[in-house]
Write a protein that holds these residues in place. Structure first.
Motif, PDB file in Angstrom:
ATOM      1  N   MET A 108      34.804  30.239  31.136  1.00  0.00           N
ATOM      2  CA  MET A 108      36.107  30.892  31.137  1.00  0.00           C
ATOM      3  C   MET A 108      36.055  32.051  32.126  1.00  0.00           C
ATOM      4  N   ALA A 109      37.185  32.349  32.768  1.00  0.00           N
ATOM      5  CA  ALA A 109      37.233  33.433  33.744  1.00  0.00           C
ATOM      6  C   ALA A 109      38.584  34.124  33.647  1.00  0.00           C
ATOM      7  N   THR A 110      38.634  35.375  34.084  1.00  0.00           N
ATOM      8  CA  THR A 110      39.855  36.171  33.930  1.00  0.00           C
ATOM      9  C   THR A 110      40.985  35.709  34.834  1.00  0.00           C
ATOM     10  N   GLY A 111      40.682  35.033  35.932  1.00  0.00           N
ATOM     11  CA  GLY A 111      41.711  34.674  36.897  1.00  0.00           C
ATOM     12  C   GLY A 111      42.257  33.268  36.760  1.00  0.00           C
ATOM     13  N   LEU A 112      42.031  32.623  35.626  1.00  0.00           N
ATOM     14  CA  LEU A 112      42.458  31.237  35.452  1.00  0.00           C
ATOM     15  C   LEU A 112      43.902  31.149  34.963  1.00  0.00           C
ATOM     16  N   MET A 296      45.768  36.208  33.118  1.00  0.00           N
ATOM     17  CA  MET A 296      45.581  37.422  32.354  1.00  0.00           C
ATOM     18  C   MET A 296      46.158  38.656  33.042  1.00  0.00           C
ATOM     19  N   GLN A 297      45.906  38.841  34.332  1.00  0.00           N
ATOM     20  CA  GLN A 297      46.356  40.061  35.003  1.00  0.00           C
ATOM     21  C   GLN A 297      47.869  40.131  35.104  1.00  0.00           C
ATOM     22  N   ASP A 298      48.517  39.022  35.393  1.00  0.00           N
ATOM     23  CA  ASP A 298      49.979  39.038  35.409  1.00  0.00           C
ATOM     24  C   ASP A 298      50.538  39.296  34.020  1.00  0.00           C
TER      25      ASP A 298
END
Length: 411
Positions: A108-112, A296-298
């Motif tokens: 898993m990664a934050t930018g997915l 996640m960031q959006d």
């Protein structure tokens, strides 16, 4: 005690989310963390600030959060989860656990990218409220001013649709819809097809009489936005909401493709009841109620914009935040938004994915939880379990969705 949770799913939308847990039949490497930390005694965690109700995100708190997230993962067998916390003056916490793809073991990664389900409702209602600010529509317009053929259409207002108080049957609870979806989850549905499933059922109660979460309401509001603007809903949201909000990794898809990079999504909302990869299932059945994609960031940025009314006038935002009580203690639903124990936002669930982006105004704190499954755990949505575990640590006076255990509904 019956509870209501905001969930967009194939066969249900207003159902309980928090209660006792059950082991799923998820196959493969179900969990494993990119971080690992020993459990930290609660007594060593700092108390929350008296003004903000939020703790300092120290290494000690981070270790306790790691342990709490891993504990929920072990119980629920969620494949992958991302948890993010940000609060001015308190620090930040962003962790990924488990796998984004069970077949390859990719982490898993934050930018997915993930599908965000009912978080889509916040974008649709924002587009509507922008039109209200522009004087092109009014919250107390009856729906039949814009869309004909709606039961009680001369009395149901746009406000009641956005606030889930229309009394219209939820199309995703219709048995014929369920059978058609089960036969081919990759097929496309039109908004009118969805309304046809809803309108063959009698209304549940007079307009405004009570709260009842229904995806039908948002299909109608999506059509209103299209009628007022003369543009497709996906274009309106892209140009008028996502652009001004600065969201570059969020989209309203017109097909089933997921943009790279993405997490695979896993569901048991299948004909067999077995867990399948739902990544490429067509979200057209959810349309204005739940079809969108983000990361996640959006979602972090959007949670604050949504809660603070960054795209609306202060008067319209105030109308949005007027809530009607829900079945969860300390929770109310406004216009496409909720306030649960002080956390403002909306959650989302769609086959394969769940998200929980919320904002705590007094601490200016944002929490985003992203999962690549919607498999329940004895009636509970896993995103709620993670939210409860995390907020019990960082905002003990504002635990999402509440301090007391909730009993799952049967409906």
């Amino acid at each position: 005690m019956k509870t209501t949770h905001i969930r967009l799913c194939r066969a249900c939308a207003a159902v309980a989310a928090v209660g006792v847990l059950m082991v799923s039949t998820l196959a493969g490497p179900a969990y494993g963390a990119t971080v690992a930390a020993p459990s930290t005694p609660a007594s060593t965690v700092p108390s929350p600030d008296t003004d903000t109700g939020f703790v300092q995100l120290t290494p000690t708190v981070a270790a306790q959060l790691d342990a709490a997230v891993l504990q929920v993962m072990r119980k629920t067998q969620v494949p992958g989860v991302t948890v993010g916390l940000w609060a001015p003056g308190k620090g930040s916490y962003a962790r990924t656990f488990g796998v984004a793809d069970k077949a390859t073991g990719a982490p898993m990664a934050t930018g997915l990218h993930v599908r965000i389900g009912s978080e889509t409702k916040t974008f649709t209602v924002t587009a509507l409220l922008q039109l209200v600010d522009q004087g092109k529509a009014a919250l107390d317009d009856p729906i039949d001013r814009w869309v004909t053929g709606v039961p009680n259409g001369d009395r149901i207002t746009l406000r009641q649709l956005a606030g889930m108080r229309s009394g219209l049957f939820n199309y995703s609870l219709d048995e014929d819809f369920d059978k058609k979806f089960q036969a081919d989850p990759e097929q496309s549905f039109t908004p009118q097809q969805l309304l046809d499933y809803a309108f063959k059922h009698p209304v549940l109660f007079p307009p405004g009489a009570q709260f009842d979460y229904s995806n039908t309401n948002l299909i109608l509001l999506g059509l209103v936005v299209e009628k007022v603007t003369g543009r497709p809903l996906h274009e309106v949201i892209t140009q008028d909401v996502l652009g001004p909000a600065g969201l570059r990794r969020t989209l309203f898809p017109t097909g089933s493709d997921m943009p790279d990079p993405y997490a695979h999504g896993y569901t048991n909302q299948t004909a067999s009841g077995k867990i399948e990869d739902a990544t490429d299932w067509n979200p057209s059945w959810a349309w204005a109620a739940g079809a969108m994609i983000s990361d996640m960031q959006d979602l972090r940025s959007w949670a604050r914009t949504l809660a603070t009314g960054g795209l609306l006038t202060s008067a319209t935002q105030a109308e949005r935040l007027k809530t009607t009580p829900m079945d969860i203690p300390g929770a109310g639903y406004g216009l496409g938004i909720f306030d649960v124990q002080g956390w403002i936002g909306h959650n989302g669930s769609i086959p394969g994915y769940e998200v929980l982006p919320v904002y705590l105004p007094q601490a200016q704190a944002t929490m985003v939880i992203v999962l690549n499954t919607d498999v329940r755990y004895e009636g509970q949505e896993p995103s709620t379990l993670f939210g409860q575990a995390v907020t019990s640590i960082v905002s003990p006076d504002h635990v999402y969705p509440g301090h007391e255990p909730l009993v799952p509904s049967t409906g």
